[in-house]
Design a protein around this motif. Sequence first.
Motif, PDB file in Angstrom:
ATOM      1  N   ASP A 175       0.757  -0.805  -0.043  1.00 59.00           N
ATOM      2  CA  ASP A 175       0.302  -0.022   0.088  1.00 59.00           C
ATOM      3  C   ASP A 175       0.454   1.584  -0.222  1.00 59.00           C
ATOM      4  N   LEU A 176       0.721   2.215  -1.281  1.00 61.14           N
ATOM      5  CA  LEU A 176       1.236   3.145  -1.106  1.00 61.14           C
ATOM      6  C   LEU A 176       1.000   4.441  -0.789  1.00 61.14           C
ATOM      7  N   SER A 177      -0.052   4.406  -0.262  1.00 60.16           N
ATOM      8  CA  SER A 177      -0.876   5.660   0.226  1.00 60.16           C
ATOM      9  C   SER A 177      -0.164   6.445   1.298  1.00 60.16           C
ATOM     10  N   PRO A 178       0.171   5.864   2.306  1.00 61.86           N
ATOM     11  CA  PRO A 178       1.069   6.926   2.847  1.00 61.86           C
ATOM     12  C   PRO A 178       2.004   7.351   2.426  1.00 61.86           C
ATOM     13  N   GLN A 179       2.806   6.941   2.367  1.00 61.25           N
ATOM     14  CA  GLN A 179       4.150   7.188   1.040  1.00 61.25           C
ATOM     15  C   GLN A 179       3.565   8.236  -0.092  1.00 61.25           C
ATOM     16  N   LYS A 180       2.219   8.507  -0.581  1.00 62.41           N
ATOM     17  CA  LYS A 180       1.937   9.063  -1.710  1.00 62.41           C
ATOM     18  C   LYS A 180       1.092  10.589  -0.941  1.00 62.41           C
ATOM     19  N   ARG A 181       0.685  10.511   0.185  1.00 59.63           N
ATOM     20  CA  ARG A 181       0.247  11.201   1.161  1.00 59.63           C
ATOM     21  C   ARG A 181       1.122  12.100   1.562  1.00 59.63           C
ATOM     22  N   ALA A 182       2.529  11.480   2.154  1.00 59.98           N
ATOM     23  CA  ALA A 182       4.066  12.109   2.515  1.00 59.98           C
ATOM     24  C   ALA A 182       4.283  13.885   1.391  1.00 59.98           C
ATOM     25  N   LEU A 183       4.062  12.977  -0.060  1.00 62.02           N
ATOM     26  CA  LEU A 183       4.736  13.434  -0.121  1.00 62.02           C
ATOM     27  C   LEU A 183       3.527  14.643  -1.610  1.00 62.02           C
TER      28      LEU A 183
ATOM     29  N   LEU B  99       1.769  11.741 -10.226  1.00 60.66           N
ATOM     30  CA  LEU B  99       0.754  11.592  -8.567  1.00 60.66           C
ATOM     31  C   LEU B  99      -0.562  13.306  -8.944  1.00 60.66           C
ATOM     32  N   GLY B 100      -1.314  12.774  -8.671  1.00 60.37           N
ATOM     33  CA  GLY B 100      -2.944  13.656  -8.258  1.00 60.37           C
ATOM     34  C   GLY B 100      -2.653  14.091  -6.600  1.00 60.37           C
ATOM     35  N   TRP B 101      -4.223  14.875  -6.509  1.00 60.06           N
ATOM     36  CA  TRP B 101      -4.589  15.063  -5.703  1.00 60.06           C
ATOM     37  C   TRP B 101      -5.254  13.820  -4.713  1.00 60.06           C
ATOM     38  N   GLY B 102      -5.052  13.013  -4.859  1.00 62.42           N
ATOM     39  CA  GLY B 102      -5.503  12.098  -4.125  1.00 62.42           C
ATOM     40  C   GLY B 102      -6.785  11.190  -4.124  1.00 62.42           C
ATOM     41  N   ARG B 103      -7.729  12.169  -5.336  1.00 63.15           N
ATOM     42  CA  ARG B 103      -9.054  11.629  -5.657  1.00 63.15           C
ATOM     43  C   ARG B 103      -9.268  10.652  -6.699  1.00 63.15           C
ATOM     44  N   GLY B 104      -8.415  10.901  -7.542  1.00 65.21           N
ATOM     45  CA  GLY B 104      -8.616   9.766  -8.529  1.00 65.21           C
ATOM     46  C   GLY B 104      -9.622   9.992  -9.822  1.00 65.21           C
ATOM     47  N   TYR B 105     -10.105  11.571  -9.839  1.00 64.32           N
ATOM     48  CA  TYR B 105     -10.559  11.871 -11.387  1.00 64.32           C
ATOM     49  C   TYR B 105     -10.425  11.534 -12.294  1.00 64.32           C
ATOM     50  N   PHE B 106      -8.943  12.192 -12.798  1.00 62.00           N
ATOM     51  CA  PHE B 106      -8.480  11.711 -13.856  1.00 62.00           C
ATOM     52  C   PHE B 106      -7.527  10.241 -14.298  1.00 62.00           C
ATOM     53  N   ASP B 107      -7.243   9.393 -12.741  1.00 62.64           N
ATOM     54  CA  ASP B 107      -7.433   8.258 -13.169  1.00 62.64           C
ATOM     55  C   ASP B 107      -8.376   7.964 -14.098  1.00 62.64           C
TER      56      ASP B 107
END
Length: 197
Positions: free
Chosen positions: A4-12, A138-146
């Motif tokens: 799970d890369l979520s914590p790493q992404k959140r920190a970045l 890396l977007g801002w975490g909401r996944g709209y564009f992905d």
Amino acid sequence: MPADLSPQKRALRAELRERRRNFTSTERSATAAGITERLIALAQSVGAKSVSCYLSATDEPDTRGFLRWADEQGIRALLPIARVDGLLDWAIAAGDDEEVGLFGMPEPVGELLAPTAINDVDLIIVPAACVDKRGVRLGWGRGYFDKTLGSMENCPPVYAVVFDTEVLDEVPRERHDQPVDGAVTPTRTLRFTADRT
């Protein structure tokens, strides 16, 4: 099972958001002309008659000069409107009419077009927190564009707009993260070999 890369992404994301907040208005203004110039050159290089872009927020690289140019050239520009179900509706850029959208981001005012309206554009310009040299965004975490890019059958070129310091050697990527074909910064346009698998 992948990590799970979520914590790493959140920190970045938090680090990049803080960096953007620390830009002075002078620094921000100095980057606007370069972003506009490179976005215009990109649209011209693909012969775009229709593009999708976004209304930049205060902390983002400025896309508004490009949108004014597109309007002057008669290029149809679709701007996203976030929905609560995770999809994007679209509106045609028309002047300076905008409102605050679902997540506090600027959104256009106008007739709503369905999520599939983006299927007819020649170029897609997306926001990003950062990109790497492989085309991982890396977007801002909401996944709209992905979600949007992942659902397209014949996706035109996709370019992220970032500041120069936001082109990194490596960005964490999860299965759902959609790559981009390139990035536009205030000083350069980068092209990647996007791995869409």
